[in-house]
Design a protein around this motif. Structure first.
Motif, PDB file in Angstrom:
ATOM      1  N   ILE A   1       0.881  -1.127   0.020  1.00  0.00           N
ATOM      2  CA  ILE A   1       0.043  -0.111  -0.054  1.00  0.00           C
ATOM      3  C   ILE A   1       0.872   1.388  -0.014  1.00  0.00           C
ATOM      4  O   ILE A   1       1.735   1.316   0.876  1.00  0.00           O
ATOM      5  CB  ILE A   1      -0.848  -0.065   1.306  1.00  0.00           C
ATOM      6  CG1 ILE A   1      -1.751  -1.344   1.463  1.00  0.00           C
ATOM      7  CG2 ILE A   1      -1.743   1.324   1.348  1.00  0.00           C
ATOM      8  CD1 ILE A   1      -2.306  -1.669   2.697  1.00  0.00           C
ATOM      9  N   ILE A   2       0.647   2.104  -0.891  1.00  0.00           N
ATOM     10  CA  ILE A   2       1.363   3.383  -0.901  1.00  0.00           C
ATOM     11  C   ILE A   2       0.390   4.536  -1.408  1.00  0.00           C
ATOM     12  O   ILE A   2      -0.644   4.177  -2.241  1.00  0.00           O
ATOM     13  CB  ILE A   2       2.536   3.452  -2.032  1.00  0.00           C
ATOM     14  CG1 ILE A   2       3.439   4.702  -1.710  1.00  0.00           C
ATOM     15  CG2 ILE A   2       2.177   3.240  -3.304  1.00  0.00           C
ATOM     16  CD1 ILE A   2       4.948   4.327  -2.281  1.00  0.00           C
TER      17      ILE A   2
ATOM     18  N   LEU B   1      -3.046   1.650  -4.542  1.00  0.00           N
ATOM     19  CA  LEU B   1      -2.576   3.021  -4.471  1.00  0.00           C
ATOM     20  C   LEU B   1      -3.695   4.015  -3.906  1.00  0.00           C
ATOM     21  O   LEU B   1      -4.907   3.557  -4.119  1.00  0.00           O
ATOM     22  CB  LEU B   1      -2.675   3.367  -6.102  1.00  0.00           C
ATOM     23  CG  LEU B   1      -1.514   3.019  -6.621  1.00  0.00           C
ATOM     24  CD1 LEU B   1      -1.602   3.215  -8.111  1.00  0.00           C
ATOM     25  CD2 LEU B   1      -0.050   3.058  -6.183  1.00  0.00           C
ATOM     26  N   VAL B   2      -3.581   4.742  -2.784  1.00  0.00           N
ATOM     27  CA  VAL B   2      -4.475   5.404  -2.024  1.00  0.00           C
ATOM     28  C   VAL B   2      -4.306   6.952  -2.423  1.00  0.00           C
ATOM     29  O   VAL B   2      -3.351   7.623  -2.313  1.00  0.00           O
ATOM     30  CB  VAL B   2      -4.358   5.052  -0.587  1.00  0.00           C
ATOM     31  CG1 VAL B   2      -5.239   6.044   0.276  1.00  0.00           C
ATOM     32  CG2 VAL B   2      -4.419   3.812  -0.339  1.00  0.00           C
TER      33      VAL B   2
ATOM     34  N   PHE C   1       0.861   6.462   6.759  1.00  0.00           N
ATOM     35  CA  PHE C   1       1.369   4.976   5.841  1.00  0.00           C
ATOM     36  C   PHE C   1       2.282   5.714   4.701  1.00  0.00           C
ATOM     37  O   PHE C   1       2.282   6.924   4.577  1.00  0.00           O
ATOM     38  CB  PHE C   1       0.038   4.418   5.487  1.00  0.00           C
ATOM     39  CG  PHE C   1      -0.823   5.157   4.325  1.00  0.00           C
ATOM     40  CD1 PHE C   1      -0.540   4.855   2.888  1.00  0.00           C
ATOM     41  CD2 PHE C   1      -1.617   6.159   4.786  1.00  0.00           C
ATOM     42  CE1 PHE C   1      -1.400   5.791   2.007  1.00  0.00           C
ATOM     43  CE2 PHE C   1      -2.132   6.717   3.880  1.00  0.00           C
ATOM     44  CZ  PHE C   1      -2.093   6.560   2.514  1.00  0.00           C
ATOM     45  N   PRO C   2       3.011   4.729   4.135  1.00  0.00           N
ATOM     46  CA  PRO C   2       3.979   5.426   3.130  1.00  0.00           C
ATOM     47  C   PRO C   2       3.297   6.113   1.940  1.00  0.00           C
ATOM     48  O   PRO C   2       2.298   5.585   1.520  1.00  0.00           O
ATOM     49  CB  PRO C   2       4.811   4.209   2.740  1.00  0.00           C
ATOM     50  CG  PRO C   2       4.184   2.928   3.432  1.00  0.00           C
ATOM     51  CD  PRO C   2       3.202   3.426   4.055  1.00  0.00           C
TER      52      PRO C   2
ATOM     53  N   VAL D   1       7.699   9.431   1.510  1.00  0.00           N
ATOM     54  CA  VAL D   1       8.605   8.431   1.272  1.00  0.00           C
ATOM     55  C   VAL D   1       9.716   8.897   0.014  1.00  0.00           C
ATOM     56  O   VAL D   1      10.499   8.472  -0.428  1.00  0.00           O
ATOM     57  CB  VAL D   1       8.593   6.962   1.180  1.00  0.00           C
ATOM     58  CG1 VAL D   1       8.098   6.397   2.394  1.00  0.00           C
ATOM     59  CG2 VAL D   1       7.642   6.599  -0.077  1.00  0.00           C
ATOM     60  N   ALA D   2       8.665  10.035  -0.683  1.00  0.00           N
ATOM     61  CA  ALA D   2       9.426  10.592  -1.890  1.00  0.00           C
ATOM     62  C   ALA D   2       8.240  11.843  -2.269  1.00  0.00           C
ATOM     63  O   ALA D   2       7.040  11.911  -1.964  1.00  0.00           O
ATOM     64  CB  ALA D   2       9.243   9.591  -3.099  1.00  0.00           C
TER      65      ALA D   2
END
Length: 173
Positions: free
Chosen positions: A3-4, A98-99, A107-108, A130-131
């Motif tokens: 999950i990202i 993808l969220v 969360f990431p 994270v980016a």
């Protein structure tokens, strides 16, 4: 499930990125689903339709099905908005979920940011980012900078982040 999130302030291009990122990840052989956070006034049901009448009559959930797709509507009532983890639990397993949105959840996430939006990126104050995906590749951030206009590079970042194995020959160009 990997999950990202794709997060950022409104108007920075989250949905545009997602509509390019989904096919880029699918081309690499991954099953992809999405969860989209919507504004509180959003509704997929309309007065006069049978499903609307079912909900108005008091049904807790209404599932609509056709040969093309099905959709489940769940009434929140006084419980407030559903938590992200509850929504994730309702999803069928896929390789990558993808969220879009849920920027306040931990969360990431890849933050989408455009300088011309007039907003400040949240990356400096949110350690779950994270980016940073931006067209401004000179921006200095504590996380990797990804070219917002290169969905293949962002797809590659996600694949590497989760240490996934690509099952097709479709890679970044």
């Amino acid at each position: 499930m990997n999950i990202i999130g794709i997060s950022g302030w409104s108007g920075n291009g989250k949905t545009t990125l997602l509509t390019r990122l989904i096919p880029a990840l699918k081309a690499r052989g991954f099953k992809v689903s999405t969860i989209k956070h919507a504004h509180h006034k959003f509704d997929i049901d309309v007065p006069g339709k049978d499903s609307y009448r079912h909900r108005e009559a008091g049904a807790e959930e209404v599932l609509i099905s056709s040969s093309n797709r099905w959709a489940l509507m769940h009434e929140n009532h006084d419980n407030g908005e559903a938590h992200l983890e509850d929504l994730i639990a309702r999803m069928a397993p896929v390789d990558i979920l993808l969220v879009e949105g849920f920027k306040s959840e931990s969360f990431p996430k890849i933050e989408v940011w455009r300088q011309e939006s007039g907003t400040e990126p949240r990356v400096a104050s949110d350690d779950s980012i994270v980016a940073l995906a931006t067209p401004d590749l000179t921006y200095v951030a504590p996380v990797p900078i990804l070219n917002l206009n290169n969905e293949n590079a962002i797809a590659d970042f996600i694949v590497q982040y989760f240490k996934l194995e690509v099952t097709t020959n479709e890679t970044a160009g």
